[in-house]
Design a protein around this motif. Structure first.
Motif, PDB file in Angstrom:
ATOM      1  N   ARG A  90       0.825  -1.236   0.000  1.00 21.47           N
ATOM      2  CA  ARG A  90       0.000   0.000   0.000  1.00 21.47           C
ATOM      3  C   ARG A  90       0.846   1.267   0.000  1.00 21.47           C
ATOM      4  O   ARG A  90       0.312   2.370  -0.099  1.00 21.47           O
ATOM      5  CB  ARG A  90      -0.905   0.027   1.227  1.00 21.47           C
ATOM      6  CG  ARG A  90      -1.951  -1.074   1.230  1.00 21.47           C
ATOM      7  CD  ARG A  90      -1.932  -1.824   2.537  1.00 21.47           C
ATOM      8  NE  ARG A  90      -2.880  -2.921   2.557  1.00 21.47           N
ATOM      9  CZ  ARG A  90      -2.613  -4.117   3.074  1.00 21.47           C
ATOM     10  NH1 ARG A  90      -1.419  -4.363   3.608  1.00 21.47           N
ATOM     11  NH2 ARG A  90      -3.496  -5.077   3.064  1.00 21.47           N
ATOM     12  N   TYR A 117      -8.760  -3.981  -8.844  1.00 22.76           N
ATOM     13  CA  TYR A 117      -8.084  -2.728  -9.194  1.00 22.76           C
ATOM     14  C   TYR A 117      -6.740  -2.791  -8.489  1.00 22.76           C
ATOM     15  O   TYR A 117      -6.684  -2.911  -7.261  1.00 22.76           O
ATOM     16  CB  TYR A 117      -8.909  -1.522  -8.745  1.00 22.76           C
ATOM     17  CG  TYR A 117      -8.427  -0.235  -9.382  1.00 22.76           C
ATOM     18  CD1 TYR A 117      -8.935   0.179 -10.609  1.00 22.76           C
ATOM     19  CD2 TYR A 117      -7.436   0.539  -8.772  1.00 22.76           C
ATOM     20  CE1 TYR A 117      -8.476   1.354 -11.213  1.00 22.76           C
ATOM     21  CE2 TYR A 117      -6.972   1.708  -9.376  1.00 22.76           C
ATOM     22  CZ  TYR A 117      -7.507   2.103 -10.596  1.00 22.76           C
ATOM     23  OH  TYR A 117      -7.051   3.264 -11.206  1.00 22.76           O
ATOM     24  N   HIS A 150      -1.556   2.053 -12.293  1.00 22.70           N
ATOM     25  CA  HIS A 150      -2.870   1.575 -11.853  1.00 22.70           C
ATOM     26  C   HIS A 150      -3.377   0.620 -12.922  1.00 22.70           C
ATOM     27  O   HIS A 150      -3.492   1.011 -14.084  1.00 22.70           O
ATOM     28  CB  HIS A 150      -3.876   2.725 -11.749  1.00 22.70           C
ATOM     29  CG  HIS A 150      -3.682   3.626 -10.585  1.00 22.70           C
ATOM     30  ND1 HIS A 150      -4.689   4.431 -10.099  1.00 22.70           N
ATOM     31  CD2 HIS A 150      -2.599   3.857  -9.794  1.00 22.70           C
ATOM     32  CE1 HIS A 150      -4.242   5.127  -9.063  1.00 22.70           C
ATOM     33  NE2 HIS A 150      -2.976   4.803  -8.863  1.00 22.70           N
ATOM     34  N   CYS A 184      -2.811  -1.476  -7.622  1.00 23.15           N
ATOM     35  CA  CYS A 184      -1.748  -0.477  -7.594  1.00 23.15           C
ATOM     36  C   CYS A 184      -0.435  -1.239  -7.762  1.00 23.15           C
ATOM     37  O   CYS A 184      -0.229  -2.267  -7.108  1.00 23.15           O
ATOM     38  CB  CYS A 184      -1.740   0.251  -6.249  1.00 23.15           C
ATOM     39  SG  CYS A 184      -3.214   1.224  -5.972  1.00 23.15           S
ATOM     40  N   ALA A 209      -5.022   1.435   0.593  1.00 20.18           N
ATOM     41  CA  ALA A 209      -4.782   1.557  -0.852  1.00 20.18           C
ATOM     42  C   ALA A 209      -3.600   2.478  -1.083  1.00 20.18           C
ATOM     43  O   ALA A 209      -3.367   3.406  -0.305  1.00 20.18           O
ATOM     44  CB  ALA A 209      -6.020   2.113  -1.552  1.00 20.18           C
ATOM     45  N   GLY A 210      -2.872   2.201  -2.165  1.00 15.91           N
ATOM     46  CA  GLY A 210      -1.728   3.055  -2.507  1.00 15.91           C
ATOM     47  C   GLY A 210      -2.029   3.892  -3.732  1.00 15.91           C
ATOM     48  O   GLY A 210      -1.142   4.148  -4.554  1.00 15.91           O
ATOM     49  N   LEU A 211      -3.271   4.334  -3.831  1.00 20.31           N
ATOM     50  CA  LEU A 211      -3.720   5.002  -5.064  1.00 20.31           C
ATOM     51  C   LEU A 211      -2.979   6.303  -5.354  1.00 20.31           C
ATOM     52  O   LEU A 211      -2.830   6.689  -6.515  1.00 20.31           O
ATOM     53  CB  LEU A 211      -5.227   5.275  -4.983  1.00 20.31           C
ATOM     54  CG  LEU A 211      -6.124   4.030  -4.952  1.00 20.31           C
ATOM     55  CD1 LEU A 211      -7.532   4.387  -4.493  1.00 20.31           C
ATOM     56  CD2 LEU A 211      -6.157   3.369  -6.328  1.00 20.31           C
ATOM     57  N   ASP A 212      -2.522   6.995  -4.304  1.00 17.17           N
ATOM     58  CA  ASP A 212      -1.903   8.314  -4.535  1.00 17.17           C
ATOM     59  C   ASP A 212      -0.482   8.205  -5.094  1.00 17.17           C
ATOM     60  O   ASP A 212      -0.050   9.075  -5.843  1.00 17.17           O
ATOM     61  CB  ASP A 212      -1.867   9.117  -3.228  1.00 17.17           C
ATOM     62  CG  ASP A 212      -3.268   9.511  -2.799  1.00 17.17           C
ATOM     63  OD1 ASP A 212      -4.161   9.524  -3.671  1.00 17.17           O
ATOM     64  OD2 ASP A 212      -3.466   9.763  -1.596  1.00 17.17           O
ATOM     65  N   ALA A 220       1.208   5.032  -6.275  1.00 20.21           N
ATOM     66  CA  ALA A 220       1.600   3.955  -7.208  1.00 20.21           C
ATOM     67  C   ALA A 220       1.739   4.499  -8.628  1.00 20.21           C
ATOM     68  O   ALA A 220       0.823   5.149  -9.139  1.00 20.21           O
ATOM     69  CB  ALA A 220       0.561   2.841  -7.186  1.00 20.21           C
ATOM     70  N   THR A 234       7.261   6.652  -5.865  1.00 16.98           N
ATOM     71  CA  THR A 234       6.515   7.197  -7.010  1.00 16.98           C
ATOM     72  C   THR A 234       7.245   7.009  -8.343  1.00 16.98           C
ATOM     73  O   THR A 234       6.646   7.213  -9.398  1.00 16.98           O
ATOM     74  CB  THR A 234       6.248   8.709  -6.812  1.00 16.98           C
ATOM     75  OG1 THR A 234       7.495   9.338  -6.543  1.00 16.98           O
ATOM     76  CG2 THR A 234       5.279   8.956  -5.673  1.00 16.98           C
ATOM     77  N   ARG A 287      -8.046   8.408 -12.693  1.00 15.36           N
ATOM     78  CA  ARG A 287      -7.500   7.954 -11.403  1.00 15.36           C
ATOM     79  C   ARG A 287      -8.208   8.668 -10.252  1.00 15.36           C
ATOM     80  O   ARG A 287      -8.466   8.070  -9.211  1.00 15.36           O
ATOM     81  CB  ARG A 287      -5.992   8.228 -11.334  1.00 15.36           C
ATOM     82  CG  ARG A 287      -5.179   7.282 -12.173  1.00 15.36           C
ATOM     83  CD  ARG A 287      -3.701   7.512 -11.949  1.00 15.36           C
ATOM     84  NE  ARG A 287      -2.895   6.552 -12.681  1.00 15.36           N
ATOM     85  CZ  ARG A 287      -1.647   6.245 -12.392  1.00 15.36           C
ATOM     86  NH1 ARG A 287      -1.038   6.835 -11.386  1.00 15.36           N
ATOM     87  NH2 ARG A 287      -0.983   5.360 -13.101  1.00 15.36           N
TER      88      ARG A 287
END
Ligand SMILES: Cc1cc2nc3c(=O)[nH]c(=O)nc-3n(C[C@H](O)[C@H](O)[C@H](O)COP(=O)(O)O)c2cc1C
Length: 215
Positions: A28, A182, A110, A184, A102-105, A107, A32, A70
């Motif tokens: 998670r 979904y 996606h 990451c 979640a590691g959405l910011d 990763a 970057t 995203r």
């Protein structure tokens, strides 16, 4: 060295493979930086080696690049995560609120992974009585991808705290595609041999359970 040309694997490889299973983590927290050139394609090519019902290969990988799309996925995550939090009370609520799920910011990649509902490929073999085996097949591909990535030093985090219809809409995929996962994907900030949910006291792995036998 390192290639099995006859389908036989050494004991050393088997030990390393078990290490890979032990060290595969749901990640998670990502660095970057982008993945090395060609690495995502390499990992996806490995994932394509997964088994599938009737050899139907019903998975569809969608690389989500656009920041707007995203953002829409992050929004559904936030909504669903807030809803989930409201379902807990007391210590569990405190603990849930403290987890990063979640590691959405961060990763760099996606990947939305969909299942097509009725692929020609496979001509229906194996799924007449169990149509859900198509979606199971996509899970096998994700699982394979998870290991293929980890073996190359790349982490994967599966995000299911989303509304799958919102995700499908945000990505503008055909209306009958079903979201299975979904993901990451990126280089992990840190590696660990213990699941994060176990380290945080949410849920430990249990020892291998009872094996049933019917005679
Ligand atoms: C189908 C599936 C959905 C999952 N969804 C989430 C999720 O939304 N957020 C999250 O943080 N982890 C998610 N996970 C990861 C699990 O929490 C994780 O696999 C489990 O805690 C064991 O940890 P490990 O994968 O590091 O061994 C998911 C895993 C699977 C297989």
């Amino acid at each position: 060295m390192g290639t099995s040309s006859d389908g036989v694997f050494s004991e050393a490889f088997v030990e390393e493979f078990d290490d890979l299973l032990r060290w595969r983590r749901d990640v998670r927290r990502f660095r970057t930086e982008p993945l090395a050139d060609g690495l995502l394609d390499e990992i996806l090519a490995s994932a394509e080696l997964a088994p599938s019902v009737g050899n139907s290969q019903p998975w569809r990988w969608v690389n989500v690049v656009s920041p707007e799309r995203r953002r829409a996925v992050a929004d559904t995550f936030t909504r669903c995560n807030d809803d989930a939090l409201r379902g807990y009370r007391g210590e569990r609520a405190k603990s849930y609120a403290g987890m990063k799920l979640a590691g959405l910011d961060d990763a760099p990649v996606h990947l939305a992974v969909f299942c097509v509902p009725d692929p020609d490929q496979g001509s229906g073999l194996g799924r007449r009585t169990m149509p859900q085996t198509l979606e199971y097949s996509v899970v096998t591909a994700i699982s394979t991808l998870w290991l293929a990535a980890r073996a190359r030093g790349v982490g994967v985090g599966w995000v299911s705290i989303v509304d799958p219809h919102d995700v499908a809409r945000a990505l503008d995929v055909p209306g009958d595609w079903v979201l299975v996962g979904y993901l990451c994907v990126g280089y992990p900030e840190a590696v660990d041999s213990t699941p994060e949910l176990e380290r945080l006291g949410w849920q430990a792995r249990t020892p291998p359970g009872v094996r049933y036998e019917v005679r």
